[in-house]
Design a protein around this motif. Structure first.
Motif, PDB file in Angstrom:
ATOM      1  N   ALA A 218       0.827  -1.199   0.000  1.00 39.43           N
ATOM      2  CA  ALA A 218       0.000   0.000   0.000  1.00 39.43           C
ATOM      3  C   ALA A 218       0.866   1.255   0.000  1.00 39.43           C
ATOM      4  O   ALA A 218       0.575   2.235  -0.694  1.00 39.43           O
ATOM      5  N   ARG A 219       1.946   1.218   0.772  1.00 38.86           N
ATOM      6  CA  ARG A 219       2.848   2.374   0.827  1.00 38.86           C
ATOM      7  C   ARG A 219       3.544   2.598  -0.510  1.00 38.86           C
ATOM      8  O   ARG A 219       3.689   3.732  -0.966  1.00 38.86           O
ATOM      9  N   ALA A 220       3.956   1.500  -1.153  1.00 40.92           N
ATOM     10  CA  ALA A 220       4.618   1.606  -2.454  1.00 40.92           C
ATOM     11  C   ALA A 220       3.651   2.166  -3.504  1.00 40.92           C
ATOM     12  O   ALA A 220       4.033   2.993  -4.347  1.00 40.92           O
ATOM     13  N   GLN A 221       2.403   1.709  -3.480  1.00 44.75           N
ATOM     14  CA  GLN A 221       1.407   2.196  -4.430  1.00 44.75           C
ATOM     15  C   GLN A 221       1.115   3.655  -4.202  1.00 44.75           C
ATOM     16  O   GLN A 221       0.930   4.423  -5.158  1.00 44.75           O
ATOM     17  N   SER A 222       1.083   4.060  -2.921  1.00 43.46           N
ATOM     18  CA  SER A 222       0.825   5.463  -2.595  1.00 43.46           C
ATOM     19  C   SER A 222       1.952   6.353  -3.077  1.00 43.46           C
ATOM     20  O   SER A 222       1.719   7.432  -3.623  1.00 43.46           O
ATOM     21  N   GLN A 223       3.170   5.884  -2.918  1.00 44.60           N
ATOM     22  CA  GLN A 223       4.327   6.665  -3.342  1.00 44.60           C
ATOM     23  C   GLN A 223       4.402   6.783  -4.860  1.00 44.60           C
ATOM     24  O   GLN A 223       4.758   7.828  -5.407  1.00 44.60           O
ATOM     25  N   SER A 224       4.055   5.681  -5.568  1.00 43.53           N
ATOM     26  CA  SER A 224       4.108   5.695  -7.022  1.00 43.53           C
ATOM     27  C   SER A 224       3.009   6.571  -7.616  1.00 43.53           C
ATOM     28  O   SER A 224       3.144   7.097  -8.724  1.00 43.53           O
ATOM     29  N   ALA A 225       1.923   6.740  -6.869  1.00 47.62           N
ATOM     30  CA  ALA A 225       0.809   7.550  -7.351  1.00 47.62           C
ATOM     31  C   ALA A 225       1.098   9.039  -7.193  1.00 47.62           C
ATOM     32  O   ALA A 225       0.504   9.877  -7.863  1.00 47.62           O
ATOM     33  N   ASN A 226       2.006   9.380  -6.284  1.00 47.57           N
ATOM     34  CA  ASN A 226       2.334  10.795  -6.037  1.00 47.57           C
ATOM     35  C   ASN A 226       3.365  11.325  -7.029  1.00 47.57           C
ATOM     36  O   ASN A 226       4.109  10.595  -7.619  1.00 47.57           O
TER      37      ASN A 226
END
Length: 226
Positions: A218-226
């Motif tokens: 979830a953290r990786a997906q959040s970072q990639s979305a930013n």
């Protein structure tokens, strides 16, 4: 054994299989040490000072001397504390064999991947590695319960430290990696390793690792979305 010791400190984090290797080795030798927990997402000043090259855990600090890289630390423990059970085999060829397979385990990516096709390929790669390790168990263990023979040894530690994450992978990917039909030796070995006194309480519970893996994702997906 984790306990107060001004002479021996271990920098690490409980969920790390590489840190678990060092913990198991110290437990095998019945060595007291102080465990200094590193927080996820940050690096302490002591870690950066002790491992300025890779800036990673684990780091064993013996006196004022830092030793880095999990398998190197395990070998160091075996060489310094000779009164406890030996971790590496005494025979030079057997030692070389154990080191070869330990290097293979670290070179082999025992993780799955995102996406159905990538996940399938990753599972096939892991299954291939498990088949080879089933054969290695017979050759190294010589028909005994562990790669080290009658007791947990170097290769047991190298591979066994990943048991928690392999079981978490089974849950997350919906696959069976420890297959009674294909790798019966490894199935029995995994049970024996997990129940060993030096291992109990070290390998994190599977459900906790599953939740941790979901958090990482979830953290990786959040970072990639930013």
């Amino acid at each position: 054994m984790a306990g107060a010791s001004s002479d021996l400190k271990l920098l690490g984090a409980g969920p790390s299989p590489y840190v678990n290797r060092v913990q198991i080795a110290l437990n095998l030798k019945a060595i007291n040490y102080e465990f200094l927990e590193e927080k996820f997402g940050s690096k302490s000043e002591l870690l950066l000072k002790s491992n300025p090259v890779h800036k990673k855990i684990p780091v064993l600090i013996h006196g004022d001397k830092p030793i880095c890289e999990s398998l190197i630390i395990v070998q160091y423990i075996d060489e310094v504390w000779t009164s406890g059970p030996s971790i590496l085999p005494s025979d030079p060829y057997d030692r070389a064999l154990h080191r070869f397979w330990a290097a293979y385990i670290d070179d082999k990516d025992l993780r799955t991947a995102e996406g159905e096709k990538a996940k399938q390929l990753a599972v096939e790669r892991i299954a291939e590695g498990m088949a080879l390790l089933e054969d290695a168990l017979g050759k190294c263990g010589k028909g005994k319960p562990f790669f080290g023979g009658d007791n947990v040894g170097y290769l047991d530690i190298a591979f066994g430290s990943s048991l928690g994450w392999l079981r978490a992978t089974e849950k997350l990917a919906g696959v069976t990696l420890f297959n009674e039909a294909k790798t019966p030796g490894l199935v029995a070995w995994a049970d024996a390793f997990s129940s060993h006194e030096a291992v109990k309480g070290v390998i994190p519970e599977t459900d906790k690792l599953v939740e941790l893996a979901k958090m990482f994702k979830a953290r990786a997906q959040s970072q990639s979305a930013n």
